[in-house]
Design a protein around this motif. Structure first.
Motif, PDB file in Angstrom:
ATOM      1  N   ARG A 260      -9.002   1.248 -10.421  1.00  0.00           N
ATOM      2  CA  ARG A 260      -8.763   0.306  -9.321  1.00  0.00           C
ATOM      3  C   ARG A 260     -10.056  -0.414  -8.951  1.00  0.00           C
ATOM      4  N   GLN A 261     -11.155   0.342  -8.857  1.00  0.00           N
ATOM      5  CA  GLN A 261     -12.458  -0.243  -8.507  1.00  0.00           C
ATOM      6  C   GLN A 261     -12.923  -1.225  -9.572  1.00  0.00           C
ATOM      7  N   MET A 262     -12.667  -0.885 -10.838  1.00  0.00           N
ATOM      8  CA  MET A 262     -13.065  -1.760 -11.934  1.00  0.00           C
ATOM      9  C   MET A 262     -12.333  -3.098 -11.833  1.00  0.00           C
ATOM     10  N   ILE A 263     -11.031  -3.032 -11.555  1.00  0.00           N
ATOM     11  CA  ILE A 263     -10.227  -4.254 -11.435  1.00  0.00           C
ATOM     12  C   ILE A 263     -10.679  -5.068 -10.223  1.00  0.00           C
ATOM     13  N   THR A 264     -10.951  -4.396  -9.118  1.00  0.00           N
ATOM     14  CA  THR A 264     -11.385  -5.099  -7.906  1.00  0.00           C
ATOM     15  C   THR A 264     -12.719  -5.804  -8.141  1.00  0.00           C
ATOM     16  N   ARG A 265     -13.635  -5.140  -8.852  1.00  0.00           N
ATOM     17  CA  ARG A 265     -14.932  -5.776  -9.157  1.00  0.00           C
ATOM     18  C   ARG A 265     -14.734  -7.040  -9.992  1.00  0.00           C
TER      19      ARG A 265
ATOM     20  N   HIS B 205      -6.410 -11.046  -4.618  1.00  0.00           N
ATOM     21  CA  HIS B 205      -7.071  -9.790  -4.276  1.00  0.00           C
ATOM     22  C   HIS B 205      -8.556  -9.919  -4.590  1.00  0.00           C
ATOM     23  N   PRO B 206      -9.507  -9.411  -3.791  1.00  0.00           N
ATOM     24  CA  PRO B 206      -9.266  -8.724  -2.525  1.00  0.00           C
ATOM     25  C   PRO B 206      -9.191  -9.699  -1.346  1.00  0.00           C
ATOM     26  N   ASP B 207      -8.216  -9.471  -0.478  1.00  0.00           N
ATOM     27  CA  ASP B 207      -8.024 -10.306   0.706  1.00  0.00           C
ATOM     28  C   ASP B 207      -7.392  -9.420   1.787  1.00  0.00           C
ATOM     29  N   PRO B 208      -7.968  -9.397   2.992  1.00  0.00           N
ATOM     30  CA  PRO B 208      -7.431  -8.491   4.030  1.00  0.00           C
ATOM     31  C   PRO B 208      -5.959  -8.757   4.343  1.00  0.00           C
ATOM     32  N   ARG B 209      -5.484  -9.985   4.126  1.00  0.00           N
ATOM     33  CA  ARG B 209      -4.081 -10.313   4.423  1.00  0.00           C
ATOM     34  C   ARG B 209      -3.111  -9.636   3.456  1.00  0.00           C
TER      35      ARG B 209
ATOM     36  N   GLY C 171       1.398  -3.643   2.475  1.00  0.00           N
ATOM     37  CA  GLY C 171      -0.040  -3.805   2.222  1.00  0.00           C
ATOM     38  C   GLY C 171      -0.536  -3.066   0.996  1.00  0.00           C
ATOM     39  N   LYS C 172       0.387  -2.814   0.073  1.00  0.00           N
ATOM     40  CA  LYS C 172       0.040  -2.023  -1.111  1.00  0.00           C
ATOM     41  C   LYS C 172       0.166  -2.866  -2.379  1.00  0.00           C
ATOM     42  N   LEU C 173      -0.829  -2.757  -3.246  1.00  0.00           N
ATOM     43  CA  LEU C 173      -0.822  -3.495  -4.513  1.00  0.00           C
ATOM     44  C   LEU C 173      -0.560  -2.518  -5.661  1.00  0.00           C
ATOM     45  N   PHE C 174      -0.186  -3.056  -6.836  1.00  0.00           N
ATOM     46  CA  PHE C 174       0.123  -2.139  -7.953  1.00  0.00           C
ATOM     47  C   PHE C 174      -1.104  -1.332  -8.360  1.00  0.00           C
ATOM     48  N   ILE C 175      -2.293  -1.882  -8.129  1.00  0.00           N
ATOM     49  CA  ILE C 175      -3.515  -1.145  -8.499  1.00  0.00           C
ATOM     50  C   ILE C 175      -3.741   0.073  -7.591  1.00  0.00           C
ATOM     51  N   ASP C 176      -3.055   0.098  -6.443  1.00  0.00           N
ATOM     52  CA  ASP C 176      -3.155   1.273  -5.574  1.00  0.00           C
ATOM     53  C   ASP C 176      -2.435   2.478  -6.181  1.00  0.00           C
ATOM     54  N   HIS C 177      -1.636   2.246  -7.223  1.00  0.00           N
ATOM     55  CA  HIS C 177      -0.976   3.345  -7.934  1.00  0.00           C
ATOM     56  C   HIS C 177      -1.868   3.889  -9.065  1.00  0.00           C
ATOM     57  N   LEU C 178      -2.997   3.224  -9.327  1.00  0.00           N
ATOM     58  CA  LEU C 178      -3.872   3.628 -10.437  1.00  0.00           C
ATOM     59  C   LEU C 178      -4.942   4.590  -9.951  1.00  0.00           C
TER      60      LEU C 178
ATOM     61  N   CYS D 270       0.431  -8.954 -11.382  1.00  0.00           N
ATOM     62  CA  CYS D 270       0.657  -9.457 -10.028  1.00  0.00           C
ATOM     63  C   CYS D 270       0.032 -10.845  -9.915  1.00  0.00           C
ATOM     64  N   LEU D 271       0.736 -11.757  -9.260  1.00  0.00           N
ATOM     65  CA  LEU D 271       0.200 -13.119  -9.110  1.00  0.00           C
ATOM     66  C   LEU D 271      -1.087 -13.126  -8.273  1.00  0.00           C
ATOM     67  N   SER D 272      -1.310 -12.078  -7.492  1.00  0.00           N
ATOM     68  CA  SER D 272      -2.541 -11.989  -6.701  1.00  0.00           C
ATOM     69  C   SER D 272      -3.677 -11.312  -7.464  1.00  0.00           C
ATOM     70  N   ILE D 273      -3.359 -10.820  -8.681  1.00  0.00           N
ATOM     71  CA  ILE D 273      -4.372 -10.194  -9.549  1.00  0.00           C
ATOM     72  C   ILE D 273      -4.149 -10.755 -10.955  1.00  0.00           C
ATOM     73  N   PRO D 274      -4.398 -12.049 -11.151  1.00  0.00           N
ATOM     74  CA  PRO D 274      -3.995 -12.709 -12.405  1.00  0.00           C
ATOM     75  C   PRO D 274      -4.654 -12.116 -13.650  1.00  0.00           C
ATOM     76  N   ASP D 275      -3.879 -12.106 -14.736  1.00  0.00           N
ATOM     77  CA  ASP D 275      -4.347 -11.719 -16.075  1.00  0.00           C
ATOM     78  C   ASP D 275      -4.788 -10.267 -16.193  1.00  0.00           C
ATOM     79  N   ILE D 276      -4.406  -9.433 -15.248  1.00  0.00           N
ATOM     80  CA  ILE D 276      -4.731  -8.011 -15.346  1.00  0.00           C
ATOM     81  C   ILE D 276      -3.421  -7.224 -15.297  1.00  0.00           C
ATOM     82  N   TYR D 277      -3.260  -6.336 -16.275  1.00  0.00           N
ATOM     83  CA  TYR D 277      -2.025  -5.563 -16.378  1.00  0.00           C
ATOM     84  C   TYR D 277      -2.361  -4.083 -16.515  1.00  0.00           C
ATOM     85  N   ALA D 278      -1.516  -3.236 -15.957  1.00  0.00           N
ATOM     86  CA  ALA D 278      -1.725  -1.797 -16.088  1.00  0.00           C
ATOM     87  C   ALA D 278      -0.390  -1.083 -15.943  1.00  0.00           C
ATOM     88  N   GLU D 279      -0.266   0.061 -16.615  1.00  0.00           N
ATOM     89  CA  GLU D 279       0.972   0.826 -16.568  1.00  0.00           C
ATOM     90  C   GLU D 279       1.106   1.545 -15.229  1.00  0.00           C
TER      91      GLU D 279
END
Ligand code: NI
Length: 173
Positions: free
Chosen positions: A156-161, A9-13, A144-151, A95-104
């Motif tokens: 979510r923006q902080m994690i994406t940055r 992440h981030p990747d359009p696929r 097309g939904k990631l776990f950060i879309d539930h935050l 998530c393997l596409s968002i390594p080392d980041i965890y959230a409830e």
């Protein structure tokens, strides 16, 4: 079998709604083997086809993660949640596409899922605890939904940055 490259992440696929799998072919079986190998190697407890750049409604998972547990590799093709419990559960998701980041993330505590197995047969099973979290997280990937879309958006923006920065660093080597 071959290890596949996991998209980050981030990747359009990772944002696409995936297409259903029409039938189980040799290619489907090969893909399932590769996905399981890639998931165990990562290591992770779940992997969805879009995470390796394949636009198909297919996921693998195995939540028997303790060393002395007997592995239970599962392949779910065209999975659908057909029942959700009213009761919710909270898990610290990663998530393997968002390594080392965890959230409830809060999700239904139990779900019943219907899918096509790798033998082409329809299967239904009710999942709870970590399995319920994992299967819902992976089905989200197919939409097309990631776990950060539930935050909350700010989190979510902080994690994406952070991820954009990580990908830049990785590209530089
Ligand atoms: Ni994931």
């Amino acid at each position: 079998m071959a290890l596949r490259n996991i998209l980050l992440h981030p990747d359009p696929r990772l944002k696409k709604v995936c297409d259903p799998v029409a039938s189980v072919s040799d290619e489907t079986r090969r893909l399932a083997d590769d996905m399981l190998e890639t998931m165990y190697d990562a290591p992770g407890i779940g992997l969805a086809a879009p995470q390796i750049g394949i636009n198909a409604r297919m996921l693998v998972m195995d939540c028997m993660k303790e060393d002395d547990d007997t592995p239970r590799p599962m392949v779910l093709i065209n999975p659908q949640v057909i029942w959700r419990s009213d009761e919710s559960g909270t898990y610290d998701e990663g998530c393997l596409s968002i390594p080392d980041i965890y959230a409830e993330v809060v999700r239904p505590a139990e779900v019943k899922v219907r899918w096509m197995g790798i033998d082409g047969k329809t299967v239904e099973e009710q999942f709870d605890e970590l399995w319920a979290t994992c299967v819902q997280h992976e089905i989200d990937h197919l939409d097309g939904k990631l776990f950060i879309d539930h935050l909350k958006p700010l989190k979510r923006q902080m994690i994406t940055r952070k991820m954009v920065k990580l990908k830049k660093e990785m590209a530089r080597g």
